[in-house]
Enzyme design. Structure first.
Site, PDB file in Angstrom:
ATOM      1  N   ARG A 236      -2.219  -9.348  12.389  1.00 44.91           N
ATOM      2  CA  ARG A 236      -2.649  -8.264  11.494  1.00 44.91           C
ATOM      3  C   ARG A 236      -3.340  -8.831  10.251  1.00 44.91           C
ATOM      4  O   ARG A 236      -4.307  -8.254   9.763  1.00 44.91           O
ATOM      5  CB  ARG A 236      -1.442  -7.403  11.090  1.00 44.91           C
ATOM      6  CG  ARG A 236      -0.963  -6.496  12.225  1.00 44.91           C
ATOM      7  CD  ARG A 236       0.433  -5.982  11.980  1.00 44.91           C
ATOM      8  NE  ARG A 236       0.543  -5.099  10.856  1.00 44.91           N
ATOM      9  CZ  ARG A 236       1.672  -4.868  10.186  1.00 44.91           C
ATOM     10  NH1 ARG A 236       2.791  -5.474  10.527  1.00 44.91           N
ATOM     11  NH2 ARG A 236       1.694  -4.040   9.174  1.00 44.91           N
TER      12      ARG A 236
ATOM     13  N   ARG B  89      11.307  -6.565   6.060  1.00 45.21           N
ATOM     14  CA  ARG B  89      11.182  -5.098   5.910  1.00 45.21           C
ATOM     15  C   ARG B  89      12.021  -4.364   6.951  1.00 45.21           C
ATOM     16  O   ARG B  89      12.059  -4.738   8.116  1.00 45.21           O
ATOM     17  CB  ARG B  89       9.709  -4.707   6.061  1.00 45.21           C
ATOM     18  CG  ARG B  89       9.489  -3.213   5.993  1.00 45.21           C
ATOM     19  CD  ARG B  89       8.099  -2.872   5.580  1.00 45.21           C
ATOM     20  NE  ARG B  89       7.117  -3.036   6.636  1.00 45.21           N
ATOM     21  CZ  ARG B  89       5.847  -2.677   6.503  1.00 45.21           C
ATOM     22  NH1 ARG B  89       5.413  -2.178   5.356  1.00 45.21           N
ATOM     23  NH2 ARG B  89       5.000  -2.844   7.487  1.00 45.21           N
TER      24      ARG B  89
ATOM     25  N   ARG C  47       9.992  -2.603  12.256  1.00 41.95           N
ATOM     26  CA  ARG C  47       8.805  -2.034  12.901  1.00 41.95           C
ATOM     27  C   ARG C  47       8.316  -2.983  13.980  1.00 41.95           C
ATOM     28  O   ARG C  47       8.295  -4.186  13.780  1.00 41.95           O
ATOM     29  CB  ARG C  47       7.701  -1.865  11.849  1.00 41.95           C
ATOM     30  CG  ARG C  47       7.381  -0.433  11.531  1.00 41.95           C
ATOM     31  CD  ARG C  47       6.474  -0.319  10.339  1.00 41.95           C
ATOM     32  NE  ARG C  47       5.127  -0.827  10.583  1.00 41.95           N
ATOM     33  CZ  ARG C  47       4.122  -0.676   9.724  1.00 41.95           C
ATOM     34  NH1 ARG C  47       4.309  -0.056   8.580  1.00 41.95           N
ATOM     35  NH2 ARG C  47       2.932  -1.157   9.998  1.00 41.95           N
TER      36      ARG C  47
ATOM     37  N   LYS D  95       0.830  -1.221   0.000  1.00 38.78           N
ATOM     38  CA  LYS D  95       0.000   0.000   0.000  1.00 38.78           C
ATOM     39  C   LYS D  95       0.860   1.264   0.000  1.00 38.78           C
ATOM     40  O   LYS D  95       0.656   2.155  -0.803  1.00 38.78           O
ATOM     41  CB  LYS D  95      -0.889   0.085   1.262  1.00 38.78           C
ATOM     42  CG  LYS D  95      -1.917  -0.994   1.405  1.00 38.78           C
ATOM     43  CD  LYS D  95      -2.878  -0.648   2.551  1.00 38.78           C
ATOM     44  CE  LYS D  95      -2.218  -0.586   3.931  1.00 38.78           C
ATOM     45  NZ  LYS D  95      -1.790  -1.890   4.465  1.00 38.78           N
TER      46      LYS D  95
ATOM     47  N   ARG E  70     -10.607   1.024   7.160  1.00 36.42           N
ATOM     48  CA  ARG E  70     -10.198  -0.348   7.446  1.00 36.42           C
ATOM     49  C   ARG E  70     -11.322  -1.154   8.065  1.00 36.42           C
ATOM     50  O   ARG E  70     -11.132  -2.334   8.361  1.00 36.42           O
ATOM     51  CB  ARG E  70      -9.028  -0.327   8.418  1.00 36.42           C
ATOM     52  CG  ARG E  70      -7.685  -0.751   7.815  1.00 36.42           C
ATOM     53  CD  ARG E  70      -6.664  -0.595   8.903  1.00 36.42           C
ATOM     54  NE  ARG E  70      -5.444  -1.308   8.730  1.00 36.42           N
ATOM     55  CZ  ARG E  70      -4.308  -0.743   8.330  1.00 36.42           C
ATOM     56  NH1 ARG E  70      -4.268   0.509   7.959  1.00 36.42           N
ATOM     57  NH2 ARG E  70      -3.203  -1.451   8.304  1.00 36.42           N
TER      58      ARG E  70
END
Ligand code: AMP
Length: 216
Positions: free
Chosen positions: A166, A122, A155, A8, A83
């Site tokens: 998630r 990531r 993160r 995204k 969301r």
């Protein structure tokens, strides 16, 4: 829209460059609030660290104040909002109130295993928020950002257990919005598993078919 790891942020940033519109990412705004140790940030942190959504009310207020300002008059790009169905309904109401409408909803689709592999590699720049991937898009110097040499970190919510949570939250709370936007004829489904530039080209081609507000 898209599951965690669908790309995204990457795609929204490319679209922002194409259209030169204000860009609002609720996840980024929340992380900034946490970094600045605000009251809002401290309310949001425990939900985010668990992989849960923060309250609808909180994010709706955050978006409302950004959409009514003159800078948003020509349009805007939302990333990570809405969301939940409640958020989608609130957005619709808010836009009707200012004589506007959602013109395109891009749904980036990747399977869960691909999302997990993207998120586990990531790394994020502590300063600029620019992201890298240790395998697919490594920084020139390990652990340092190419742009400003700041430290790269993982993160908090990219830890494996949180990622699984998630993904579950996404399929339970966010995917139901697809039919909301399908009914309104604005949903554009895109295969997010391709390379970023291919995904971007696909989104641009689909957006070219969209009827913008003035012609609706
Ligand atoms: P993201 O950067 O979009 O992956 O968002 C990171 C986290 O911020 C999510 O896992 C949620 O905890 C929270 N968050 C971001 N956007 C929303 C939203 N629209 N509604 C509720 N929680 C959100």
């Amino acid at each position: 829209m898209g599951s965690p790891g669908a790309g995204k942020g990457t795609q929204a940033q490319l679209l922002q460059q194409d259209f030169d519109l204000p860009y609002f990412a609720t996840g980024d705004i929340l992380r900034e609030e946490i970094k600045n140790e605000t009251e809002l940030g401290s309310k949001a942190k425990e939900y985010m660290d668990r992989g849960d959504l923060v309250s609808d009310e909180l994010v709706i207020d955050m978006i409302r104040e950004r959409l009514v300002v003159p800078e948003s008059a020509d349009g805007f790009i939302l990333d990570g909002f809405p969301r939940t169905v409640v958020q989608a309904e609130a957005l619709e109401e808010l836009l009707i109130g200012i004589g506007r409408a959602v013109t395109a909803v891009v749904a980036l689709e990747v399977d869960d295993e691909e999302a997990v592999s993207r998120l586990s590699g990531r790394r994020v720049c502590v300063k600029s928020g620019h992201t890298f991937h240790i395998e697919f898009d490594p920084p020139k110097h390990e652990g340092r950002c190419d742009l400003d040499d700041s430290r790269l970190i993982i993160r908090d919510d990219d830890q494996l257990g949180t990622v699984r949570k998630r993904l579950e939250t996404y399929s339970k709370k966010t995917e139901p919005i697809f039919s909301f936007y399908e009914e309104r004829g604005v949903l554009l489904r895109v295969d997010g598993s391709q390379q970023p530039d291919q995904v971007h080209a696909h989104i641009r081609a689909l957006i070219a078919t969209v009827r913008f507000e003035e012609t609706v």
